[in-house]
Design a protein around this motif. Sequence first.
Motif, PDB file in Angstrom:
ATOM      1  N   GLN A  33       0.478  -7.908  -4.410  1.00 18.81           N
ATOM      2  CA  GLN A  33      -0.273  -7.625  -5.637  1.00 18.81           C
ATOM      3  C   GLN A  33       0.247  -6.409  -6.388  1.00 18.81           C
ATOM      4  OE1 GLN A  33      -1.163  -6.499  -2.702  1.00 18.81           O
ATOM      5  NE2 GLN A  33      -1.644  -4.360  -3.157  1.00 18.81           N
ATOM      6  N   GLY A  34       1.077  -5.624  -5.766  1.00 18.80           N
ATOM      7  CA  GLY A  34       1.639  -4.446  -6.385  1.00 18.80           C
ATOM      8  C   GLY A  34       0.863  -3.186  -6.063  1.00 18.80           C
ATOM      9  N   THR A  35       1.566  -2.068  -6.076  1.00 20.61           N
ATOM     10  CA  THR A  35       0.950  -0.766  -5.897  1.00 20.61           C
ATOM     11  C   THR A  35       1.571   0.204  -6.894  1.00 20.61           C
ATOM     12  OG1 THR A  35       0.393   0.954  -4.260  1.00 20.61           O
ATOM     13  CG2 THR A  35       2.572  -0.064  -4.062  1.00 20.61           C
ATOM     14  N   GLN A  36       0.726   0.996  -7.527  1.00 24.96           N
ATOM     15  CA  GLN A  36       1.176   1.889  -8.591  1.00 24.96           C
ATOM     16  C   GLN A  36       1.778   3.156  -8.014  1.00 24.96           C
ATOM     17  OE1 GLN A  36       0.973   1.559 -12.169  1.00 24.96           O
ATOM     18  NE2 GLN A  36       2.306   3.366 -12.034  1.00 24.96           N
ATOM     19  N   VAL A  37       2.948   3.499  -8.504  1.00 18.92           N
ATOM     20  CA  VAL A  37       3.591   4.769  -8.189  1.00 18.92           C
ATOM     21  C   VAL A  37       3.753   5.535  -9.492  1.00 18.92           C
ATOM     22  CG1 VAL A  37       5.697   5.898  -7.384  1.00 18.92           C
ATOM     23  CG2 VAL A  37       4.783   3.917  -6.159  1.00 18.92           C
ATOM     24  N   THR A  38       3.206   6.729  -9.533  1.00 23.18           N
ATOM     25  CA  THR A  38       3.313   7.573 -10.713  1.00 23.18           C
ATOM     26  C   THR A  38       3.915   8.910 -10.310  1.00 23.18           C
ATOM     27  OG1 THR A  38       1.364   6.531 -11.706  1.00 23.18           O
ATOM     28  CG2 THR A  38       2.079   8.638 -12.624  1.00 23.18           C
ATOM     29  N   SER A  81       0.852  -1.180   0.000  1.00 26.26           N
ATOM     30  CA  SER A  81       0.000   0.000   0.000  1.00 26.26           C
ATOM     31  C   SER A  81       0.890   1.233   0.000  1.00 26.26           C
ATOM     32  CB  SER A  81      -0.951   0.018   1.198  1.00 26.26           C
ATOM     33  OG  SER A  81      -0.225   0.073   2.414  1.00 26.26           O
ATOM     34  N   GLY A  82       0.293   2.373  -0.241  1.00 24.05           N
ATOM     35  CA  GLY A  82       1.004   3.633  -0.169  1.00 24.05           C
ATOM     36  C   GLY A  82       1.358   4.260  -1.498  1.00 24.05           C
ATOM     37  N   GLY A  83       1.076   3.576  -2.589  1.00 23.72           N
ATOM     38  CA  GLY A  83       1.347   4.150  -3.888  1.00 23.72           C
ATOM     39  C   GLY A  83       0.393   5.278  -4.210  1.00 23.72           C
ATOM     40  N   THR A  94       8.462   5.900 -11.960  1.00 23.26           N
ATOM     41  CA  THR A  94       7.097   5.459 -12.214  1.00 23.26           C
ATOM     42  C   THR A  94       7.074   3.976 -12.562  1.00 23.26           C
ATOM     43  OG1 THR A  94       6.359   7.644 -12.932  1.00 23.26           O
ATOM     44  CG2 THR A  94       5.092   5.751 -13.701  1.00 23.26           C
ATOM     45  N   ALA A  95       6.293   3.221 -11.822  1.00 18.95           N
ATOM     46  CA  ALA A  95       6.219   1.775 -12.017  1.00 18.95           C
ATOM     47  C   ALA A  95       5.207   1.199 -11.041  1.00 18.95           C
ATOM     48  CB  ALA A  95       7.587   1.122 -11.779  1.00 18.95           C
ATOM     49  N   VAL A  96       4.898  -0.064 -11.237  1.00 15.35           N
ATOM     50  CA  VAL A  96       4.202  -0.831 -10.214  1.00 15.35           C
ATOM     51  C   VAL A  96       5.261  -1.409  -9.284  1.00 15.35           C
ATOM     52  CG1 VAL A  96       2.691  -2.782  -9.715  1.00 15.35           C
ATOM     53  CG2 VAL A  96       2.279  -1.369 -11.737  1.00 15.35           C
TER      54      VAL A  96
END
Length: 123
Positions: free
Chosen positions: A115-120, A7-9, A91-93
Amino acid sequence: QVQLVESGGGLVQAGGALRLSCAASGRTFSSYGIGWFRQAPGKEREIVAYINWSGKRTEYTDSVKGRFTVSRDNAENAVYLQMNSLKPEDTAVYYCAATMRAYYWSSASYDYWGQGTQVTVSS
């Protein structure tokens, strides 16, 4: 076994900061080393950071050294990735993953994944 949830993305401007969390369940969590990985579109998954079972050893890929910090709190079954001075190329998952192997600088070494979290990061 261990289950991981990131979490946190989110969306942040260049130069900003995010703190990612990796929450774990499983009574053997403290036996695992934890890696943080990321995957951007069109690129292969790469390791970003690693922290061993005790938290005494950390490693970072060159592109994030001095900007990212990985830490863990075994009492809370959590691992964190503090991401400062973010750049658009960050920027990535982002994924956290767990391994009991001595070799950790490869995704193939990891048995459990979140499951991954998106960072943009915008410019």
